[in-house]
Write an enzyme that holds these catalytic residues in place. Sequence first.
Site, short mmCIF file in Angstrom:
data_model
loop_
_atom_site.label_atom_id
_atom_site.label_comp_id
_atom_site.label_asym_id
_atom_site.label_seq_id
_atom_site.Cartn_x
_atom_site.Cartn_y
_atom_site.Cartn_z
N GLU A 1 0.81 -1.22 0.00
CA GLU A 1 0.00 0.00 0.00
C GLU A 1 0.85 1.27 0.00
OE1 GLU A 1 -3.76 0.19 0.05
OE2 GLU A 1 -2.72 1.90 -0.82
N ASP B 1 9.52 8.82 -10.65
CA ASP B 1 8.75 8.38 -9.48
C ASP B 1 7.27 8.19 -9.86
OD1 ASP B 1 8.37 8.33 -6.37
OD2 ASP B 1 6.97 9.85 -7.06
N LYS C 1 4.83 4.70 -10.04
CA LYS C 1 3.54 4.60 -9.36
C LYS C 1 2.43 4.29 -10.35
CE LYS C 1 5.06 7.69 -5.66
NZ LYS C 1 5.22 9.11 -5.29
N GLY D 1 5.96 11.20 2.90
CA GLY D 1 6.22 11.49 4.30
C GLY D 1 6.19 10.23 5.13
#
Length: 442
Positions: free
Chosen positions: A131, A203, A207, A305
Amino acid sequence: MIGESVKIAVVGLGTVGTGLIRTLQENRATIRARCGVDLELRSVCVRSLRKKRAVTLRPGILTTDRRAVLDDPQVDIVVELVGGTGAAAEIVMGALQRGKHVVTANKALLAERWTELFSLARRRGCGIQFEASVMAGVPVVRVLNEGLAGNAVESMLGVLNGTTNYILTRIAADGMDYRAALRQARARGICEADPRLDVQGVDAAYKLSILGSIALGQWLPPGSVHREGITHLEAKDIRYARELFSYHPKLLAIFKHKNRRVEARVHPAFVPVSHPLAAVVDEYNAVYITARPVGSIMLYGRGAGALSAASAVASDIIHLARAVSSGVSGRILTPVAFSGKAATPVPIEEVRSKYYMRFTVADRPGVLSRISGAFGQEGVSIESVYQPRVRGEGADIVMVTHEAQDGAVKRACGRLVRMRDIVRRSPAVVRIEEGEYAGRDH
Ligand code: HSE
């Protein structure tokens, strides 16, 4: 065997690992209630035992012996938080080969070795949960795999990279220049170790590869995702697009799947200010999914984060721990359906889109008709044209096309560049993604 506790080993104690262990310690009672068993942290594998850690661990838990962790027969779930595609691959494959379940946040590894990883997991009856690999704590993987499992996904428009969204927000909203905005993004701790991976779209392509692979049920290799970064996007175009056409800049990750035709691309795009994605600013992420029969949904939140990622990793551990504690371990289905064949997206030249363009040209009679002539010859229809007042090297012609084929637009631009007597520099070209959304199509 159904035990009193499910035992986990964490490999990698960086910011996400530290955030995860804090989460497991602080929310222990809640997590126990949700799993039905205790989660026992059996080992944490690190590179150095001497480094000062921001979490308190039971004595003897820290180790540098990766092999011993993998070989520990007590460990049910290995959590890989090392990153990269070297050691991380050995850890993930090694764990699966030993019949252990895996949780990973590693987008590069998943995107590059999708089929291999899930084939191995299937053979060994193990689960891989990932996830945190896309949008961190925003549960898009679970939504695609479970919430939308009965749907055919037709399109996904994603703001999947926080760094570029932060940079574009600063340029568009505050008039900041690119370098200063990148510096601020780095200071916020959201960039990849090498920020070129952010600004060049790598990146976001990883994804999109993961989301597309889930939606298609077959591997969408990251190398097949057309990729353009934000480094060529000029502040002037961001300003014109907003002032003249009410568009916002985004680095969009776009997946479309209709009539067996797959589009997969990451590039800067303008979206109408009224589009829900235009409201996704700063380092926030969102994905706007259109699927049948559900219609359109949007997921939004902090996609980068340590704490956001730790939330996703904890949820994956709980998901697997429930399976282990309920005794179905060893028969866990891989969370994704897949066939061995890789998907082949259509070449970018065949994609259709609207386009924003700016040409710097000599300001004299006949120029506009030669420009529109070049587009007419390639069958590209112009929707609107402006000539904002500028001083300096010539006049700016700014225009928006109707939907056109990428190849035709490129050929028309090639014709213009060859008109050296009037065209002063290569045109700025940005695709426009208007999409369908409530308020526009209903
Ligand atoms: N560098 C990434 C971003 C971090 O900016 O979104 C999360 O994958």
